[in-house]
Design an enzyme around this catalytic site. Sequence first.
Site, mmCIF file in Angstrom:
data_model
loop_
_atom_site.group_PDB
_atom_site.id
_atom_site.type_symbol
_atom_site.label_atom_id
_atom_site.label_comp_id
_atom_site.label_asym_id
_atom_site.label_seq_id
_atom_site.Cartn_x
_atom_site.Cartn_y
_atom_site.Cartn_z
ATOM 1 N N SER A 1 28.827 44.612 36.824
ATOM 2 C CA SER A 1 27.760 44.401 37.805
ATOM 3 C C SER A 1 26.605 45.294 37.394
ATOM 4 O O SER A 1 26.813 46.305 36.699
ATOM 5 C CB SER A 1 28.241 44.824 39.196
ATOM 6 N N TYR B 1 32.581 50.590 44.861
ATOM 7 C CA TYR B 1 32.185 49.432 44.047
ATOM 8 C C TYR B 1 31.447 49.900 42.790
ATOM 9 O O TYR B 1 31.779 49.501 41.665
ATOM 10 C CB TYR B 1 31.295 48.497 44.877
HETATM 11 P P1 NAD Z 1 33.686 36.245 45.956
HETATM 12 O O1 NAD Z 1 34.054 37.167 47.066
HETATM 13 O O2 NAD Z 1 32.881 35.029 46.251
HETATM 14 O O3 NAD Z 1 35.006 35.800 45.158
HETATM 15 C C1 NAD Z 1 35.955 36.743 44.741
HETATM 16 C C2 NAD Z 1 37.305 36.065 44.616
HETATM 17 O O4 NAD Z 1 38.250 37.073 44.223
HETATM 18 C C3 NAD Z 1 37.805 35.467 45.942
HETATM 19 O O5 NAD Z 1 38.295 34.152 45.732
HETATM 20 C C4 NAD Z 1 38.921 36.427 46.357
HETATM 21 O O6 NAD Z 1 39.967 35.795 47.105
HETATM 22 C C5 NAD Z 1 39.415 36.912 45.001
HETATM 23 N N1 NAD Z 1 40.137 38.190 45.081
HETATM 24 C C6 NAD Z 1 39.852 39.261 45.854
HETATM 25 N N2 NAD Z 1 40.775 40.219 45.681
HETATM 26 C C7 NAD Z 1 41.659 39.740 44.768
HETATM 27 C C8 NAD Z 1 42.850 40.270 44.185
HETATM 28 N N3 NAD Z 1 43.306 41.491 44.525
HETATM 29 N N4 NAD Z 1 43.508 39.512 43.285
HETATM 30 C C9 NAD Z 1 43.073 38.272 42.967
HETATM 31 N N5 NAD Z 1 41.965 37.714 43.494
HETATM 32 C C10 NAD Z 1 41.268 38.451 44.390
HETATM 33 O O7 NAD Z 1 32.936 37.186 44.902
HETATM 34 P P2 NAD Z 1 31.968 36.789 43.696
HETATM 35 O O8 NAD Z 1 30.592 37.071 44.130
HETATM 36 O O9 NAD Z 1 32.309 35.461 43.133
HETATM 37 O O10 NAD Z 1 32.374 37.948 42.668
HETATM 38 C C11 NAD Z 1 33.136 37.718 41.502
HETATM 39 C C12 NAD Z 1 32.984 38.913 40.586
HETATM 40 O O11 NAD Z 1 31.602 39.068 40.243
HETATM 41 C C13 NAD Z 1 33.428 40.240 41.219
HETATM 42 O O12 NAD Z 1 34.061 41.041 40.249
HETATM 43 C C14 NAD Z 1 32.117 40.861 41.643
HETATM 44 O O13 NAD Z 1 32.189 42.264 41.719
HETATM 45 C C15 NAD Z 1 31.205 40.394 40.530
HETATM 46 N N6 NAD Z 1 29.784 40.437 40.900
HETATM 47 C C16 NAD Z 1 29.300 39.637 41.902
HETATM 48 C C17 NAD Z 1 27.944 39.723 42.223
HETATM 49 C C18 NAD Z 1 27.308 38.873 43.302
HETATM 50 O O14 NAD Z 1 26.122 39.090 43.621
HETATM 51 N N7 NAD Z 1 27.990 37.888 43.862
HETATM 52 C C19 NAD Z 1 27.102 40.623 41.548
HETATM 53 C C20 NAD Z 1 27.654 41.420 40.539
HETATM 54 C C21 NAD Z 1 29.005 41.322 40.225
#
Ligand code: NAD
Length: 253
Positions: free
Chosen positions: A145, A158
Amino acid sequence: MALTGKTAIVTGAAGGIGLAIAQRFLHDGARVMIADVDHEKGEKAERDLAKLGKVQFVKADVGKRLDIHNLVAATIDAFGDIDILVNNAGIVHGADFLDLKEEDFDRVLQVNLKGSFLAGQAVARYMVEKVGNGGSPGSIINMSSINAVVAIANQLPYSVSKGGVNQLTRVMALSLAPYGIRVNAIGPGSIMTDMLSSVNNDPEAKNRILSRTPMGRVGEPSEIAAIAAFLASDDASYITGQTIYADGGRLPL
Ligand code: NAD
């Protein structure tokens, strides 16, 4: 198609960025094992994606060693191989530093950092053995991130976990380079998923994010999936140990 014949595991693939990555990998010809802790959403994702190609869902909590063991075994059982791992599962917990509870710190680190370590090590061990037997090396992608390098108030675990993911990526890349196995990370800015849901509902927070983003918009999950598809493919054959940021211009400006 760039991923034809390859098998991928994508964690946290029941929704958001992980689902978009699974979709893109299937589109590019890969077989995909989607893993998620949410059983209901995972089964729905499997049904929705089945029209695109060979896909299976396994319930797994990436922070649990036994679940990772089962995930790797189920993938080899279903598809006979693993070429690509995307450590995408991640969670957030908002709290002021002074109020942050130890269990919330541990929970975020357990999923975001330890989960990537556990799955990365289990899959890398399989890949190293495969290379030893004359098989082709694979590609591991960790989801970082911009918060790995930009501190935001209220998101200590985070930010710390994602900083750790960047270093995990570099160290894994060094260890696995002699086998030809590549390890990279993607560092998204603000991407429109459930994780960003507070922003959807809060115009002030949305304006704050947009004002810090030179391109003036949040990103789409498919824009992160495109980077994962590139890093997973042989087009990225000389790239390892890198974190590629996709943030609408936020970081360097
Ligand atoms: P999201 O919350 O939409 O999806 C995350 C998924 O991970 C969900 O389906 C959840 O059930 C699953 N999950 C949670 N804990 C888990 C576990 N212990 N084991 C297996 N699955 C698990 O989030 P997202 O926005 O799609 O984020 C995905 C990745 O991208 C993450 O690592 C997040 O930190 C990173 N990210 C997201 C953003 C953003 O703006 N959305 C920005 C930077 C980084």
